[in-house]
Scaffold this active site. Structure first.
Site, PDB file in Angstrom:
ATOM      1  N   LYS A 111       0.810  -1.220   0.000  1.00 38.10           N
ATOM      2  CA  LYS A 111       0.000   0.000   0.000  1.00 38.10           C
ATOM      3  C   LYS A 111       0.844   1.272   0.000  1.00 38.10           C
ATOM      4  O   LYS A 111       0.372   2.317  -0.412  1.00 38.10           O
ATOM      5  CB  LYS A 111      -0.972  -0.031   1.167  1.00 38.10           C
ATOM      6  CG  LYS A 111      -2.015  -1.133   0.983  1.00 38.10           C
ATOM      7  CD  LYS A 111      -3.099  -1.108   2.026  1.00 38.10           C
ATOM      8  CE  LYS A 111      -4.203  -2.098   1.718  1.00 38.10           C
ATOM      9  NZ  LYS A 111      -3.895  -3.477   2.161  1.00 38.10           N
TER      10      LYS A 111
HETATM   11  C1  LIG Z   1      -4.495  -4.599   1.555  1.00 40.06           C
HETATM   12  C2  LIG Z   1      -3.725  -5.851   1.458  1.00 40.06           C
HETATM   13  C3  LIG Z   1      -4.126  -6.892   0.603  1.00 40.06           C
HETATM   14  C4  LIG Z   1      -5.394  -6.840  -0.212  1.00 40.06           C
HETATM   15  O1  LIG Z   1      -5.370  -5.867  -1.201  1.00 40.06           O
HETATM   16  P1  LIG Z   1      -6.724  -5.392  -1.912  1.00 40.06           P
HETATM   17  O2  LIG Z   1      -6.335  -4.298  -2.815  1.00 40.06           O
HETATM   18  O3  LIG Z   1      -7.632  -4.942  -0.784  1.00 40.06           O
HETATM   19  O4  LIG Z   1      -7.296  -6.567  -2.607  1.00 40.06           O
HETATM   20  C5  LIG Z   1      -3.302  -8.016   0.530  1.00 40.06           C
HETATM   21  N1  LIG Z   1      -2.180  -8.118   1.257  1.00 40.06           N
HETATM   22  C6  LIG Z   1      -1.772  -7.148   2.095  1.00 40.06           C
HETATM   23  C7  LIG Z   1      -0.524  -7.346   2.869  1.00 40.06           C
HETATM   24  C8  LIG Z   1      -2.524  -5.974   2.225  1.00 40.06           C
HETATM   25  O5  LIG Z   1      -2.103  -5.002   3.047  1.00 40.06           O
END
Ligand SMILES: *Cc1c(COP(=O)(O)O)cnc(C)c1O
Length: 455
Positions: A111
């Site tokens: 993210k």
């Molecule tokens: C947010 C997250 C996901 C999922 O991503 P999406 O875009 O919500 O599908 C998977 N793995 C980790 C470590 C995350 O922080």
């Protein structure tokens, strides 16, 4: 670039609306009215760009009415200057599989890649608009940390992050709560992640409140996040030098995997996108057999995927229904009543691009153990779900998106291999530092009062 809402495509918006508002007033998600499709020749010209150049090229296709290409380029450079990998992401191997490591940013999860960019995009916007913005976001751990790091210390911006009290890993919490900048407010809610999300939704829909504080959101439906994430699909495709590739994507809100679908729409030769879920498997049931009925959320060892209704799925619904916003709005109503089954012809269309699998807790731990023993690599539990799903489907040489650093989820790795990974040295200070957060009841009024007292 013009945008419309998935629920009403008669009204157009610009990138500024899309970025600052996140969600359209009719409750729909923003989508562009056209998508640039690269030819194979055009793609071959992008092949040797470095990560920042490639980001500039891709993002500029969507944002040129808001920021010039030159300004975008310097903003991207600044956003990724804090990453521990010079090329932002890194590709490694586990046996035949490739891991696309996306966790080399300041808070150790994928993210960061979108959020660092978004933080600077807010700053750019505020340099031209005399305003103060308050960002409010609910988190199950990773979003909040990434958003705080991206916003901390920026002028005319505050960030309020709601996390479920005692329900995120202590490493996740400490990365958020040891930040000293005075524009950061951590709130621990006595409730679960859904409660946090509902509070934020309720505050957004209270227009008196949300307008009075210039409330803005950075959750995964924000289009600016999606386009930033599409970049690493291109980058890893070019690095692998194959004609066509498949990706396995650990999925919660369908944001990251939707970015892959966007890359495919832009002409990138992707065969299949594997939607990998944990025991919260609504997307697996939907994509494998059309069953889009939600159940209770289960808490798992991959908490960032503990989601039932995946917000970004609405964008896919819109596209498979030939960009018909009326049909999309009707389907969203059915989903609200929890009675949506995907029609046969639509399911066929979805299955052209997507395939899905799910891993339960035991399987996830086994994958961590197996890959440690066979390949001497420690996977975080989210990445392990992606690896497990690819294995179950016999996609033996695909690219798995590795979404978090294993040190962020020590309980899972201790359980699987009796070992936990060290935090990178840049983050070790959070372990002993004083934490700062406010515990509040699961009560919108109380939280609004708290926020109003701080803005
Ligand atoms: C947010 C997250 C996901 C999922 O991503 P999406 O875009 O919500 O599908 C998977 N793995 C980790 C470590 C995350 O922080």
């Amino acid at each position: 670039m013009r945008y419309v809402s998935t629920r009403n495509n008669s009204k157009e918006y610009n990138f500024e609306d899309v970025f600052i508002k996140g969600l359209a007033d009719d409750g729909g998600l923003y989508v562009p009215t056209s998508i640039k499709k690269y030819s194979i020749e055009e793609l071959s010209k992008l092949k040797n760009l470095n990560y920042n150049e490639l980001s500039t090229e891709i993002i500029n296709q969507f944002s040129s009415d808001f920021i010039s290409r030159d300004e975008l380029s310097s903003l991207i450079k600044k956003s990724y200057s804090t990453f521990r990998e010079k090329e932002v992401v890194k590709i490694s191997s586990v046996g035949e599989l490739k891991l696309l490591e996306l966790f080399h940013g300041p808070t150790l999860a994928f993210k960061d890649i979108a959020m660092q960019f978004i933080g600077n995009l807010y700053e750019y916007y505020l340099s031209k608009n005399d305003k103060k913005i308050n960002i409010i976001v609910a988190t199950s751990g990773d979003t909040g940390a990434a958003a705080i790091d991206a916003i901390k210390g920026k002028s005319n911006l505050n960030i309020f992050v709601l996390h479920p009290n005692n329900r995120i890993s202590s490493v996740q919490r400490k990365i958020m709560t040891t930040v000293e900048e005075t524009n950061v407010f951590n709130i621990a809610i006595d409730g679960n992640f859904d409660d946090c999300q509902n509070i934020v939704k309720e505050m957004f829909s209270d227009l008196d409140f949300s307008k009075s504080i210039n409330m803005s959101g950075v959750n995964s439906i924000n289009w600016a996040r999606i386009i930033t994430q599409a970049v690493y699909y291109f980058y890893s495709y070019f690095k692998l030098e194959k004609d066509i590739v498949s990706f396995s994507v650990p999925t919660g809100n369908f944001g990251d995997v939707f970015a892959g679908y966007l890359a495919k729409k832009m002409g990138l030769p992707i065969d299949k996108l594997i939607v990998a879920t944990n025991e919260n498997d609504i997307l697996h049931r939907a994509i494998s057999k059309g069953d889009y009925v939600s159940k209770e959320v289960k808490e798992t060892i991959s908490p960032s995927m503990d989601i039932q209704l995946a917000s970004n799925f609405e964008r896919l619904i819109y596209y498979i229904n030939n960009s018909d916003s009326e049909i999309t709005a009707n389907i969203m109503n059915k989903i609200k009543q929890n009675s949506y089954h995907i029609e046969k012809n639509n399911l066929d269309k979805i299955q052209k691009d997507f395939i899905s699998e799910t891993c339960n807790e035991r399987e996830t731990l086994e994958i961590i153990k197996k890959k440690y023993e066979e390949n001497n690599i420690v996977l975080d539990p989210h990445t392990a779900v992606g690896v497990g799903a690819a294995g179950k489907l016999f996609f033996n040489d695909c690219i798995v998106l590795s979404t978090a650093h294993p040190c962020k989820f020590p309980d899972a790795t201790i359980n699987a291999i009796n070992k936990h990974e060290k935090l990178p040295k840049e983050l070790q200070h959070v372990i002993d530092k004083e934490e700062n957060f406010k515990v509040l009841n699961n009560n919108v009024k109380e939280i609004k009062n708290f926020i109003e007292s701080k803005v």
